[in-house]
Design an enzyme around this catalytic site. Structure first.
Site, short mmCIF file in Angstrom:
data_model
loop_
_atom_site.label_atom_id
_atom_site.label_comp_id
_atom_site.label_asym_id
_atom_site.label_seq_id
_atom_site.Cartn_x
_atom_site.Cartn_y
_atom_site.Cartn_z
N LYS A 177 0.84 -1.21 0.00
CA LYS A 177 0.00 0.00 0.00
C LYS A 177 0.87 1.26 0.00
CE LYS A 177 -1.74 1.58 4.06
NZ LYS A 177 -1.45 2.98 4.39
N ASN A 178 1.87 1.28 0.90
CA ASN A 178 2.63 2.51 1.07
C ASN A 178 3.65 2.76 -0.04
OD1 ASN A 178 1.10 3.03 3.27
ND2 ASN A 178 2.67 2.54 4.79
N CYS A 193 -4.61 13.17 13.00
CA CYS A 193 -5.23 11.88 12.77
C CYS A 193 -5.04 11.05 14.02
CB CYS A 193 -4.69 11.20 11.52
SG CYS A 193 -3.34 10.10 11.82
N ARG A 252 0.83 14.76 13.34
CA ARG A 252 1.31 14.65 11.96
C ARG A 252 1.33 15.99 11.21
NH1 ARG A 252 -1.13 9.17 9.49
NH2 ARG A 252 0.82 9.06 8.37
N ASP A 291 4.89 0.66 11.86
CA ASP A 291 3.69 0.00 11.33
C ASP A 291 3.59 -1.47 11.74
OD1 ASP A 291 2.98 2.36 10.17
OD2 ASP A 291 3.56 1.83 8.14
N ARG A 297 -8.46 -0.70 4.75
CA ARG A 297 -7.57 0.30 4.16
C ARG A 297 -6.23 -0.32 3.79
NH1 ARG A 297 -6.20 4.32 8.04
NH2 ARG A 297 -4.76 4.73 6.35
C1 EPZ Z 1 4.31 6.99 6.22
O1 EPZ Z 1 3.57 8.06 6.77
C2 EPZ Z 1 3.37 5.81 6.15
N1 EPZ Z 1 2.23 6.14 5.29
C3 EPZ Z 1 2.89 5.43 7.55
O2 EPZ Z 1 2.09 4.27 7.45
C4 EPZ Z 1 4.11 5.12 8.41
O3 EPZ Z 1 3.69 4.85 9.74
C5 EPZ Z 1 5.07 6.31 8.42
O4 EPZ Z 1 5.42 6.66 7.05
C6 EPZ Z 1 6.36 6.06 9.17
O5 EPZ Z 1 6.99 4.92 8.64
C7 EPZ Z 1 2.31 5.98 3.99
O6 EPZ Z 1 3.34 5.63 3.45
C8 EPZ Z 1 1.08 6.21 3.19
P1 EPZ Z 1 6.36 10.37 8.24
P2 EPZ Z 1 4.10 9.54 6.73
O7 EPZ Z 1 6.23 11.68 7.55
O8 EPZ Z 1 4.92 9.72 5.52
C9 EPZ Z 1 6.65 13.72 11.63
C10 EPZ Z 1 0.17 2.96 7.80
O9 EPZ Z 1 -0.32 2.43 8.82
N2 EPZ Z 1 6.50 14.76 10.59
O10 EPZ Z 1 7.55 9.55 7.95
O11 EPZ Z 1 2.96 10.43 6.95
C11 EPZ Z 1 5.39 12.87 11.82
O12 EPZ Z 1 4.46 13.53 12.62
C12 EPZ Z 1 0.71 4.38 7.84
O13 EPZ Z 1 0.24 2.41 6.69
C13 EPZ Z 1 6.71 16.08 10.97
O14 EPZ Z 1 7.00 16.39 12.13
O15 EPZ Z 1 5.04 9.53 8.02
C14 EPZ Z 1 5.97 11.63 12.46
O16 EPZ Z 1 6.18 11.86 13.81
C15 EPZ Z 1 0.42 5.10 9.12
N3 EPZ Z 1 6.54 17.06 10.01
C16 EPZ Z 1 7.32 11.48 11.75
O17 EPZ Z 1 7.61 12.77 11.19
C17 EPZ Z 1 6.22 16.76 8.73
O18 EPZ Z 1 6.10 17.69 7.91
C18 EPZ Z 1 7.38 10.45 10.65
O19 EPZ Z 1 6.26 10.64 9.79
C19 EPZ Z 1 6.03 15.40 8.35
C20 EPZ Z 1 6.19 14.42 9.32
#
Ligand code: EPZ
Length: 430
Positions: free
Chosen positions: A22-23, A126, A131, A317, A409
């Site tokens: 998915k991701n 969320c 996030r 995850d 999902r």
């Molecule tokens: C991706 O989310 C995945 N989603 C998530 O999977 C996964 O948990 C996550 O990466 C971490 O591996 C998809 O690929 C669709 P991040 P993403 O930006 O990209 C902070 C699932 O269950 N952050 O790497 O949104 C954020 O809050 C989902 O399939 C900022 O602070 O995650 C978090 O603490 C859930 N500012 C950390 O970085 C920003 O601008 C990592 O989030 C962006 C992120």
């Protein structure tokens, strides 16, 4: 609303085909906005999030043709989808759509790079944490874009002549922001160097697809990615990589219920850290031709401490699923979540099955119990929900999981895959 009924106690034996990730599929689909040619993706999973993104891309002007599923001998399907965005019909991604799926926010990268502008709703919070989107804003601003927040939207505007390559180092690792920078910088003028980039296999998959489309990218999979911008990208054909989270989830299920299962169509090297943790917990995991074989011993689970980290660390995850496994370990284990601040919603629900878990800040202390008992539980987010399913498989009696739309999902044909291996799992539609 559908529910899933599980009668626990059966070992799992057989073959579970692993779907496309998915991701990886989501950012790959979004990359189709970068070209007026056709991007063909193979091995696209049939999931609610994928279908949702198909609708969202349709709004931006992407024509989508889905090729029928093909059934293979091991029960797997493969779905090929052709995405063609001759012209971008709309550079606005409205709140109604972005609020349903955070990844749809990522259209900001290709829209800005190709059209010079984008107006994209802020995704909002969320269930698993706040996030924020500060890293996207900073990264795209480094490429010369004017980024302004107005009325819940980000208005992004590229300089005249398009985005300009730059050196930018993320203060924190973000998968989504790395995807967006890769897509935006591929069409920028000059060279971009991204520091502290996410190293997840899904980032490498997107980079490989962009390279097949004509992008000049090196270093994907390391912390420093270099992108030499090109004036335009072409179409390509690309196969979505296997889902490492689905792989790890079923491996943990087998470790918990006992049994002997081959996870086909996947690759052990995508999840080394998680496999190591599953082995330390007592299951035998080995690479076999075209997949992974997992032999679980059910009630001889050893306690293992884990800490979630960006790749190659233990994936957030898989945290809920691993906690599910640890609820039946012979001793005390600790699970620490460092990526999201509120990703422990499964704790209360696992407790309903008899798990003994106490929370202290970002660490859960799990005291293994000799048995779990089935109970009604509620799915709260995608990965939390599946941790309840695997705990239910190992529990005595009946577990009824409600709000299963969360599972839909991210887990393709979950009941079918488990049933084929001897589990008693059925969907009840009210
Ligand atoms: C991706 O989310 C995945 N989603 C998530 O999977 C996964 O948990 C996550 O990466 C971490 O591996 C998809 O690929 C669709 P991040 P993403 O930006 O990209 C902070 C699932 O269950 N952050 O790497 O949104 C954020 O809050 C989902 O399939 C900022 O602070 O995650 C978090 O603490 C859930 N500012 C950390 O970085 C920003 O601008 C990592 O989030 C962006 C992120």
């Amino acid at each position: 609303m559908d529910r899933i009924r599980i009668v626990g106690g059966n070992a799992l034996n057989g073959i579970i085909p692993i779907s496309g990730a998915k991701n990886a599929a989501l950012p790959l689909m979004i990359a189709s906005l970068l070209t007026s040619d056709t991007l063909t993706l193979e091995n696209v999973p049939h999931l609610a999030d994928v279908e949702g993104l198909i609708r969202i891309l349709g709004n931006h002007g992407v024509d989508i043709a889905v090729n029928g599923r093909r059934e293979h001998q091991d029960g797997s399907y493969s779905r090929t989808i052709h995405f063609t965005c001759r012209t971008v019909a709309d550079t606005t991604a409205p709140y109604e759509l972005v609020s349903k799926m955070r990844a749809s926010f990522w259209v900001i990268g290709p829209l800005l790079a190709r059209e010079g502008q984008a107006r994209v709703s802020l995704p909002g919070g969320c269930a698993i944490g706040t996030r924020p989107v500060d890293l996207f804003i900073e990264g795209l601003a480094a490429l010369g874009a004017e980024m302004e927040i107005d009325g819940g939207y980000i208005n992004a505007k590229a300089p005249k002549g398009g985005l300009i390559g730059a050196r930018y180092t993320f203060p924190k690792v973000s998968v989504g922001a790395t995807h967006v920078m890769l897509m935006a910088a591929s069409l920028a003028r000059g060279t971009t160097v991204i520091g502290n980039a996410a190293r997840e296999p899904e980032v490498v998959d997107l980079a490989n697809c962009l390279i097949a489309m004509g992008a000049k990218i090196s270093g994907a999979g390391t912390s420093t990615i270099t992108i030499e911008g090109v004036p335009s990208l072409s179409g390509a054909r690309h196969r979505v990589l296997p889902d490492r989270i689905e792989t790890g989830t079923y491996a943990m299920a087998v470790a918990m219920t006992g049994g002997d299962v081959t996870l086909s169509g996947t690759d052990i090297t995508l999840l080394d850290t998680a496999i190591e943790a599953i082995r330390r917990a007592g299951a035998e995991v080995s690479a076999v031709d075209g997949g992974i074989r997992v032999i679980g011993h059910g009630d001889q689970i050893r306690p293992v401490d884990i800490v979630t980290e960006p790749f190659p660390g233990f994936p957030t995850d898989l945290q809920a699923q691993f906690m599910g496994l640890m609820t039946r370990a012979n001793g005390v284990s600790h699970v620490t979540e460092t990526i999201f601040e509120n990703r422990f919603m499964h704790v209360q629900e696992l407790a309903r099955l008899g798990a003994k878990i106490t929370l202290s800040g970002q660490t859960a202390r799990i005291e293994g119990v000799s048995r779990l008992r089935g109970a009604p539980v509620m799915a709260t987010d995608l990965r939390a929900s599946v941790s309840l399913v695997i705990a239910g498989l190992a529990a005595e009696g009946e577990t009824m999981v409600s709000r299963v739309y969360h599972l839909d999902r991210g887990f393709e044909r979950l009941e079918e895959k488990l049933t084929r291996c001897g589990a008693i799992v059925e969907r009840i539609s009210d």
